[in-house]
Every structure is written in C-alpha cells, then in structure tokens.
Write an enzyme that holds these catalytic residues in place. Structure first.
Site, PDB file in Angstrom:
ATOM      1  N   TYR A 118      35.491  40.335  41.465  1.00  0.00           N
ATOM      2  CA  TYR A 118      36.304  41.547  41.682  1.00  0.00           C
ATOM      3  C   TYR A 118      37.340  41.206  42.742  1.00  0.00           C
ATOM      4  O   TYR A 118      37.020  40.583  43.765  1.00  0.00           O
ATOM      5  CB  TYR A 118      35.457  42.722  42.167  1.00  0.00           C
ATOM      6  CG  TYR A 118      36.304  43.908  42.600  1.00  0.00           C
ATOM      7  CD1 TYR A 118      36.667  44.881  41.685  1.00  0.00           C
ATOM      8  CD2 TYR A 118      36.781  44.012  43.900  1.00  0.00           C
ATOM      9  CE1 TYR A 118      37.478  45.945  42.056  1.00  0.00           C
ATOM     10  CE2 TYR A 118      37.590  45.071  44.283  1.00  0.00           C
ATOM     11  CZ  TYR A 118      37.940  46.030  43.353  1.00  0.00           C
ATOM     12  OH  TYR A 118      38.756  47.078  43.734  1.00  0.00           O
ATOM     13  N   GLU A 207      44.576  46.030  41.172  1.00  0.00           N
ATOM     14  CA  GLU A 207      43.134  45.786  41.045  1.00  0.00           C
ATOM     15  C   GLU A 207      42.841  44.963  39.795  1.00  0.00           C
ATOM     16  O   GLU A 207      43.330  45.282  38.707  1.00  0.00           O
ATOM     17  CB  GLU A 207      42.387  47.123  40.976  1.00  0.00           C
ATOM     18  CG  GLU A 207      40.875  46.974  40.888  1.00  0.00           C
ATOM     19  CD  GLU A 207      40.174  48.312  40.813  1.00  0.00           C
ATOM     20  OE1 GLU A 207      39.350  48.598  41.688  1.00  0.00           O
ATOM     21  OE2 GLU A 207      40.466  49.085  39.872  1.00  0.00           O
TER      22      GLU A 207
END
Length: 399
Positions: A118, A207
C-alpha cells in the site's frame, strides 16, 4: 476533483510509470471489441473489468470482475454498465456506472505471484507538508490496517522545499522489505516519478492500493486513486472539462461560480454569502430542529443573475420544505440580493410552493426590506437570526 482510475493511469503513464494495459468501454459491445485488443496485446487468458465510479470498495460490491472469455466479457459488462453500484463509500442509492475499464490481469502469470504493498502521497494540512503513507499490507482497506495493525503503517514526511530525497526512497524501500539492489533501484525511480506526477498535477491525494512488485522486479500500480486540488484546475483544463465527480445540481453551481454542496436528508435550503456565515447558518438550522439541505455560498461578488441561479438550484431539491436566505451585506448589497429574490419569484412564481425566510443585514438592508414587502410575494422578512430560527420552527411545526 476526483479522477477515475483510468484517468489516473493516463497521468502516471505520461511520467513513464508502467501501468497495466487497459481501455475504456461504455457498452457491452464496445467492451468485447476492447477485450479482443487487450487479450491479443497481453497474450494472456484473462482480463479484469473494473467499474469506473468515484468510490472505493468496488471489488466487494461486484464492481470488479475477472473474465476469461468474450462471452463473459459481454455478460459481466452488461451486468455492471447502467447499474447503480453500492459500496461502503456510496450512499444507499449507489453510483451509476457509465464506463468500465477493461484491464490487463497482472496477477495472471506463470511465474511467482506478485508482492502487494500500500502506498499513498497526500497533503498533511496540520504540518503543511506532503507525506508518504505506506505499508506491506497491500490490497486491503487502509482503514482496516490502521485499526487492526497500526504498527504496520509507516509515514515519511517530505520537505516542500527539498522535495523527495534518495535516502527517503531507500528508507521506504527497506521498511517495505525491498532489499536487493535491483529492486531498490527500480523502486526509487518509481517513487521519484510518482512524486513528480503528484506535484505536477497539484494533487491532494495519490493512492495506490495495491502497488505490486512483479517476478522481474518491476513496480506496477494496480489500482490508482487521484484527487486534484479544485483551486488549481485552471492548470489542468483537460480533466476539468470532463468533470463528473459531482451531481447535476453541483455541476450547474460550479459553472455559475457558486460554492454549492448538496447534503443528504435535508429539509431547509440555504443561501448565504461567505463560508463562515454559511457554516453558522447551518448550525443554527440544526439547533432549531431543522436539517440543512445544502451548503450554498453565493460569494462576495454575486450579482442578480447569480442570486437567481442560486434560487433555482435550491428549488431543484424536492426534499426542501423551506428556504432560508441569510445575507450580510458588504460587497454584495442587500438590495441586489432582494432584487434577485423578487426576480426569481416573478419568473417561477407558480413553482415556488414552499415558504421563504429572508434575513438581510448590512449595506442597503432597509431598501432591500422595502423591495421585498412591495413585491407582495409570500416571503417572510426577519431582522435577526433568532427571528429567522423561530420562523423556521413554525414552518416545520417544530414548536
């Protein structure tokens, strides 16, 4: 401004970042044509269909599907397109899927499966600096990680003057378990390019979840979310011109240079000048038992046309039971607002079936009061905010 995933891929690709092959489709027939091109190009036996909406959690809601033949492409595209997709980040109604992204299946490989991470870059307003948030726990919601494994989330602060430094990319790589020289070199280059894209496009959030490392040490962003700063959209006219992250009313307001945000479940429409006064007005509505239906700031340079447009936008919301207009006359004179209200009534009087409460104070407020009283329209003029609150309670039968 929220970008779709395919738009984010387009931006990153322009910075020489490798992204999965993919194309957009807006019909099942077009999806089949696109699928043929992707399967031929990638030489793989499967691809992924991804609903393009401004919300996360698509996979758990059926908005992401793996398909292995053209028949599946047609059927699953047909089941997604034109439907409302409900995810944990949408309203109960969901969001209409107008486009789908047909993407290369990067997990389909004869070699070792990719490793997931992530990674996001965002603005931390508290410290007035950009930060990189990252974790080894890729492919799952960051909210779940922060609750269950907060020690697995790392943060790196970027100095706005110096920018991202090489030692920081290496530090991030080591924390992610990337140790061999080739992988670390590729990761550093990827991170530098990603940060450059983030800065160049005036991004508030970039993101990637998951970011994968392939068997041949390449780093590929699989799912991309980008939010651009609205105040910088004049520098990115291509994306501003195709903006679709707002509903129809908000789009009209944006084009009319009105600051408008629709709120769910409201019964009191608001028209105010100034963001601070708008927030105070919404608080007052809540305190007296009502529910604000919108945030609407007509701004300091509002003219007759803008006031009329604001009135029209509020009336489009059928859940509104009354309208409160609360204006402090400074640059915007009270008589200008009063004329705009009267003009709106004159043009659409038959459609205005809900009570309107007006509180105007400041420049030319006495003239404004005379204009409204002289019009003989059913408008309740109040001198204070307390009187306006009492009138709203009376209209909504809250007393």
């Amino acid at each position: 401004m929220n970008l779709h995933e395919y738009q984010g891929r387009e931006i990153l690709s322009s910075f020489s970042i490798q992204v999965p092959d993919g194309m957009i489709a807006s019909s099942p027939e077009e999806a089949v044509k696109v699928a043929k091109i992707i399967l031929k190009k990638t030489k793989k036996n499967s691809l992924v269909i991804k609903a393009q909406i401004h919300a996360g959690g698509r996979g758990k809601s059926g908005g992401i599907q793996i398909v292995k033949n053209l028949d599946e492409v047609y059927e699953k595209s047909k089941n997604i397109l034109g439907k409302f997709l409900i995810t944990p980040q949408t309203s109960k109604k969901g969001k209409l899927v107008k486009k789908i992204l047909l993407s290369e299946d990067v997990y389909c490989s004869e070699f070792s499966p990719p490793i997931e991470y992530y990674l996001s870059i965002l603005l931390n307003r508290d410290i007035e600096k950009n930060i990189i948030l990252y974790s080894k726990e890729g492919g799952v919601n960051i909210e779940d990680i922060s609750k269950k494994k907060p020690n697995r989330i790392y943060t790196e602060v970027i100095d706005p003057i110096l920018g991202l430094q090489l030692f920081q990319t290496k530090k991030i790589g080591f924390n992610l378990g990337i140790h061999d020289n080739e992988s670390l070199k590729n990761f550093s280059l990827f991170l530098f390019l990603l940060y450059k894209a983030y800065i160049t496009f005036d991004t508030l959030l970039l993101e990637i979840n998951p970011l994968i490392k392939t068997f041949d040490q390449k780093f590929i962003p699989v799912d991309i979310k980008m939010i651009l700063d609205d105040n910088a959209l004049f520098r990115h006219k291509k994306y501003n011109s195709i903006r679709d992250d707002v509903d129809e009313i908000e789009r009209e307001a944006y084009e009319a240079k009105l600051n408008f945000l629709k709120l769910e479940g409201g019964n009191v429409g608001c028209m105010v000048n100034g963001a601070g006064l708008a927030m105070a007005t919404m608080d007052m509505i809540k305190f007296c038992g009502g529910i604000p239906a919108n945030f609407l700031d007509i701004g300091g340079s509002a003219d007759l046309e803008r006031v009329e447009k604001a009135f029209y936008l509020i009336l489009k919301d059928k859940s509104v039971k009354t309208i409160l207009i609360n204006i402090f006359g400074g640059i915007v004179r009270c008589d200008t607002v009063a004329r705009g209200i009267v003009n709106s009534f004159s043009k659409i009087h038959q459609d205005i079936k809900i009570p309107v409460v007006v509180r105007l104070q400041g420049t030319n407020d006495k003239l404004a009061k005379k204009l409204i009283q002289k019009s003989l329209f059913p408008i309740y003029f109040t001198d204070t905010l307390k009187e306006a609150a009492d009138k709203i309670q009376e209209i909504l039968h809250l007393k």
